[in-house]
Design an enzyme around this catalytic site. Structure first.
Site, PDB file in Angstrom:
ATOM      1  N   ASN A 261       0.818  -1.212   0.000  1.00  0.00           N
ATOM      2  CA  ASN A 261       0.000   0.000   0.000  1.00  0.00           C
ATOM      3  C   ASN A 261       0.851   1.261   0.000  1.00  0.00           C
ATOM      4  OD1 ASN A 261      -1.708  -2.131   1.950  1.00  0.00           O
ATOM      5  ND2 ASN A 261      -2.867  -1.187   0.298  1.00  0.00           N
TER       6      ASN A 261
ATOM      7  N   HIS B 221       2.700  -7.771  -5.842  1.00  0.00           N
ATOM      8  CA  HIS B 221       3.255  -6.860  -4.839  1.00  0.00           C
ATOM      9  C   HIS B 221       4.479  -6.146  -5.398  1.00  0.00           C
ATOM     10  CE1 HIS B 221       1.512  -8.794  -0.904  1.00  0.00           C
ATOM     11  NE2 HIS B 221       0.601  -8.695  -1.860  1.00  0.00           N
TER      12      HIS B 221
ATOM     13  N   TYR C  86      -8.483 -11.601 -11.096  1.00  0.00           N
ATOM     14  CA  TYR C  86      -8.679 -10.630 -10.022  1.00  0.00           C
ATOM     15  C   TYR C  86      -7.388  -9.857  -9.765  1.00  0.00           C
ATOM     16  CZ  TYR C  86      -9.802  -8.676  -5.425  1.00  0.00           C
ATOM     17  OH  TYR C  86     -10.011  -7.822  -4.368  1.00  0.00           O
ATOM     18  N   TYR C  87      -6.296 -10.571  -9.665  1.00  0.00           N
ATOM     19  CA  TYR C  87      -5.030  -9.896  -9.426  1.00  0.00           C
ATOM     20  C   TYR C  87      -4.416  -9.341 -10.707  1.00  0.00           C
ATOM     21  CZ  TYR C  87      -4.969 -10.559  -4.490  1.00  0.00           C
ATOM     22  OH  TYR C  87      -5.288 -10.451  -3.159  1.00  0.00           O
TER      23      TYR C  87
ATOM     24  N   ARG D 277      -6.253  -7.757 -12.817  1.00  0.00           N
ATOM     25  CA  ARG D 277      -6.913  -6.446 -12.792  1.00  0.00           C
ATOM     26  C   ARG D 277      -6.171  -5.480 -11.882  1.00  0.00           C
ATOM     27  NH1 ARG D 277      -8.403  -4.167  -8.055  1.00  0.00           N
ATOM     28  NH2 ARG D 277      -8.551  -6.358  -7.455  1.00  0.00           N
TER      29      ARG D 277
ATOM     30  N   HIS E  15      -1.217 -16.659  -4.811  1.00  0.00           N
ATOM     31  CA  HIS E  15      -2.676 -16.551  -4.780  1.00  0.00           C
ATOM     32  C   HIS E  15      -3.359 -17.749  -5.437  1.00  0.00           C
ATOM     33  CE1 HIS E  15      -2.907 -12.651  -2.940  1.00  0.00           C
ATOM     34  NE2 HIS E  15      -2.002 -12.181  -3.764  1.00  0.00           N
TER      35      HIS E  15
ATOM     36  N   ASP F 280     -17.229 -21.292  -8.399  1.00  0.00           N
ATOM     37  CA  ASP F 280     -15.954 -21.334  -7.703  1.00  0.00           C
ATOM     38  C   ASP F 280     -16.110 -20.404  -6.506  1.00  0.00           C
ATOM     39  OD1 ASP F 280     -13.223 -20.409  -6.924  1.00  0.00           O
ATOM     40  OD2 ASP F 280     -12.598 -21.716  -8.560  1.00  0.00           O
TER      41      ASP F 280
ATOM     42  N   HIS G  20     -13.724 -26.778  -4.401  1.00  0.00           N
ATOM     43  CA  HIS G  20     -13.846 -26.577  -5.844  1.00  0.00           C
ATOM     44  C   HIS G  20     -14.523 -27.768  -6.507  1.00  0.00           C
ATOM     45  CE1 HIS G  20     -10.430 -24.172  -4.389  1.00  0.00           C
ATOM     46  NE2 HIS G  20     -10.794 -23.295  -5.301  1.00  0.00           N
TER      47      HIS G  20
END
Length: 755
Positions: free
Chosen positions: A155, A208, A280-281, A283, A434, A454, A485
């Site tokens: 962050n 990261h 998701y990551y 993005r 992840h 999922d 899953h």
């Protein structure tokens, strides 16, 4: 500490060109134009934008919305609190709001020539320059790399990526003395902290590190600091780190020693633009990837960053859009919060930059049109202009295979589409820290709604009440585990025993992906390493047959092992159970289905035993009926389960599942059809076509070479699907005898009438 600055300070504009760092190679500098702005905005671009104001409605609308937001923040005054909170807490969210507003204030100053925005940026940055040298590491100790403004360096890097853009926009307006204060007391120490002082964060291949690399690179470009830029592009050299150092996310330092921004382009992205951590990551990482690429293209065009790795960054934007459902929500592959979509601010930036620097693909304009806003820079103006000229064309999402791995040889994701159905089949690599332990898993959608899901991640992002907005322990104990899953679980143990180090060594192998016939699309893959001595081969076909109103999915999972095992095969359906064709008994009190590896989080709500015939489960979701028809053998167990056991803090959703269980089986074959049929209206109170159209599903033939499945519909249509289990060549001719009848075909599979 709260600093409220309401006085307007007199500032002297400085328009002199600043000298560059002495380590900067002279031939890479461009001194023919004003040096700032030069990241996401350029001097020429600003002039062009100003000349078009009032003529491009979408840009004007975005500008007015941004102005209203920033003006409201300016009216509130400047607040730079001493950090103390996790994500979701006040200090975290305030510093996050600050960097977002700083970036927006910067572009407003450049476009509107209103000094109040420059004054606001300067005063806030000066407040940070006063605060930052006094800060220890963040008091929250959960992260493997604690930040100073935030609980993690990630962050802090977000802050510097955005704030660098604000600094660039007012650089020439500031005096040299002001710049010296900001650079010596804030920006240079900040860049050193997230890189040199945290190499375990900076020298990785991971989203990261991408943020960290870009943060250092962006401020380096503003300050013309070539040594910092080299650090951003290629990482910190001669750092003595254990190649197997593990962080709290389960990630590692890159073992081949390649780090920095270019390594984060080389390793996680496949040639198709698929990012191994999942959409998701992807993005989340697209913002630093593309904003830095835009800055490099503007400042150092000789790097040809948008052509790097066969234009992988530009490809990745379209790939990411293809990884979304009919509503634009990203498929929750690996760790993923459901509902994240291409309407996010990261994708607005990505779409605009990809359009501007990627050849003006009119399909991207249709996505920008849906997003209904643009970024306030040269790329956003390009998009707004061409939308005004009606150049948009629909973005057509068709069936697609997206390879995983830097060379595209580590499995992949197969997406089959035939409106209104979408099938997402995962046979990819681990996906870095992840990743989930879910080889050969899948999910299914209709009209943008999950039908077989999922689970996604166990986290409430930025909601302080739930673990400070961070990952919950149930993400490890449930969401990552195989039983969470829609795939095979052996002996109640997760794939690779749930160990990241082992899972990262292997990937599934794509067997075939054939979408040549829209009404018979087939994807197939094998997994040989999830369980030692066991091989799994899954084939999924999306079939549109004239006898049925909608496409259905045929699912064949063939498991072979060197010893007897227990196999569990879950179906995480969403909606209300209507009916089963098997009898089951419900326990008097709920108990977990097992003790570990995710089973401890499943309540056993009912248990049935197969009589050897097909077993069916019929449910209702969003006014549509669905039926699962599956081949079961005498004695197979059918467990009705629900997520939520051993969850005292109610961190998990209470979702239902049906789990098929075969005990003491050396080999196993799971064959199923998932079918959408019929509707229910609560207004008319009419249920139409509420029952399955499948009369019978039967395995007519199965050996190591071929598997043949017969499908009978209630209107007496009969079809046979045959898959070659060992030869996937399209030109190979096949012939087998089934029940005294000969079947011939060319290619790895066939779908034909039963003779």
């Amino acid at each position: 500490m709260k600093i409220i600055l309401n006085s307007i300070l007199t500032a002297t504009c400085c328009f002199l060109l600043t000298s560059c760092n002495t380590s900067q190679a002279p031939e890479t500098l461009n001194t023919s134009e004003p040096s700032h702005p030069k990241l996401i905005l350029t001097a020429n671009g600003v002039n062009s934008i100003k000349s078009q104001l009032g003529k491009t409605p979408l840009f004007d609308k975005s500008l007015e919305e941004t102005k209203a937001e920033v003006d409201a923040e300016i009216a509130l005054g400047i607040d730079v609190p001493v950090p103390k909170d996790f994500s979701g807490g006040y200090t975290h969210e305030r510093h996050k709001k600050n960097f977002l507003i700083l970036q927006k204030a910067g572009v407003l100053f450049q476009i509107l020539d209103d000094e109040k925005y420059a004054i606001y940026i300067r005063d806030m940055l000066m407040a940070y320059a006063k605060l930052y040298p006094t800060l220890p590491v963040h008091p929250q100790t959960r992260s493997y790399a604690r930040g100073k403004l935030f609980w993690q360096c990630l962050n802090d890097s977000n802050w510097l990526v955005y704030t660098s853009q604000a600094y660039d926009c007012i650089y020439n307006w500031l005096s040299k003395e002001e710049r010296d204060v900001l650079e010596n007391d804030l920006f240079k120490p900040f860049a050193d902290f997230i890189s040199i002082e945290n190499p375990q964060f900076f020298n990785r291949v991971h989203n990261h590190s991408t943020w960290g690399n870009v943060a250092v690179g962006m401020i380096a470009l503003v300050m013309d600091d070539d040594s910092l830029l080299q650090r951003a592009l290629y990482g910190i050299k001669n750092v003595n780190l254990d190649a197997n150092m593990k962080d709290n996310d389960g990630g590692f330092i890159n073992k081949d020693g390649k780090v920095g921004f270019f390594a984060n382009l080389d390793e996680p992205f496949s040639p198709d633009g698929y990012y191994t951590e999942g959409p998701y990551y992807q993005r989340y990482a697209m913002y630093p990837f593309l904003i830095f690429a835009e800055a490099l293209q503007n400042k150092k065009p000789e790097l040809k960053i948008f052509q790097y790795k066969d234009s992988v960054l530009l490809k990745s934007v379209k790939t990411l859009i293809n990884l979304s459902d009919a509503d634009g929500d990203f498929f929750p592959i690996n760790d993923a919060q459901k509902g994240m979509s291409y309407y996010s601010r990261e994708l607005v930036t990505a779409v605009d930059i990809a359009y501007h620097f990627g050849g003006n693909d009119p399909q991207l304009l249709s996505i920008a049109q849906k997003q209904d806003r643009v970024v306030l820079d040269d790329s956003g103006m390009s998009v707004a202009n061409d939308l005004q000229l009606n150049k948009a064309k629909p973005f057509v999402k068709s069936s697609i295979e997206l390879r995983d791995g830097p060379n595209g040889d580590q499995g992949g994701i197969g997406i089959l589409r035939n409106e209104p159905m979408e099938l997402v089949f995962k046979y990819a690599a681990q996906g870095l820290s992840h990743g989930h332990y879910d080889k050969l898993s899948y999910s299914m959608y209709e009209d943008g709604n999950e039908v077989l899901q999922d689970y996604g991640l166990a986290r409430f992002v930025n909601i302080e009440q739930k673990g400070g907005g961070n990952y919950l322990k149930e993400n490890t104990t449930w969401a990552k585990q195989t039983i969470a899953h829609n795939t095979v679980v052996q002996n109640e143990a997760s794939h690779f025993n749930g160990e990241y180090e082992i899972g990262s060594m292997y990937h599934s192998e794509g067997y075939l992906f054939d979408i040549g016939n829209r009404n018979l699309q087939v994807v197939s893959a094998k997994e040989k390493n999830a369980y030692p001595g066991t091989e799994m081969h899954r084939t999924m076909a999306m079939i549109k047959d004239s006898s049925l109103t909608k496409p259905f999915v045929l699912d064949i999972v063939k498991v072979t092992s060197n010893k007897p095992n227990q196999y569990d095969f879950p179906f995480y359906y969403l909606g209300q159970l209507m009916q089963t064709n098997f009898e089951y008994s419900a326990p008097k009190s709920l108990a977990p289905l097992g003790a570990a590896n995710g089973y401890q989080h499943l309540y056993s709500e009912g248990k049935g035993i197969s009589d050897g015939n097909n077993s069916t489960l019929n449910w209702l979701l969003n006014g549509k009926f669905y039926t699962l028809t599956t081949v079961t053998s005498q004695g197979d167990e059918l467990h009705l389960a629900r997520v939520g056991a051993n969850d005292p803090n109610f961190n998990l959703r209470r979702d239902p599942a049906l789990i098929l269980r075969k005990k003491n089986s050396k080999d196993a074959l799971f064959v199923s059809i998932i079918e959408s049929h019929g509707t229910y209206s609560p207004v008319s109170e009419l249920a139409i076509n509420a029952y399955s159209n499948i009369k019978k599903l039967e395995v007519l033939f199965d050996d190591s070479y071929y598997t043949a499945v017969a499908i009978w519909t209630k209107d007496e249509h009969s079809k046979l699907f045959i898959i070659s289990n060992t030869n996937n060549q399209k030109t190979q001719k096949h012939q087998i005898s089934i029940n005294g009848k000969e079947y011939q075909w060319t290619g790895p599979f066939t779908f034909q009438n039963i003779k």
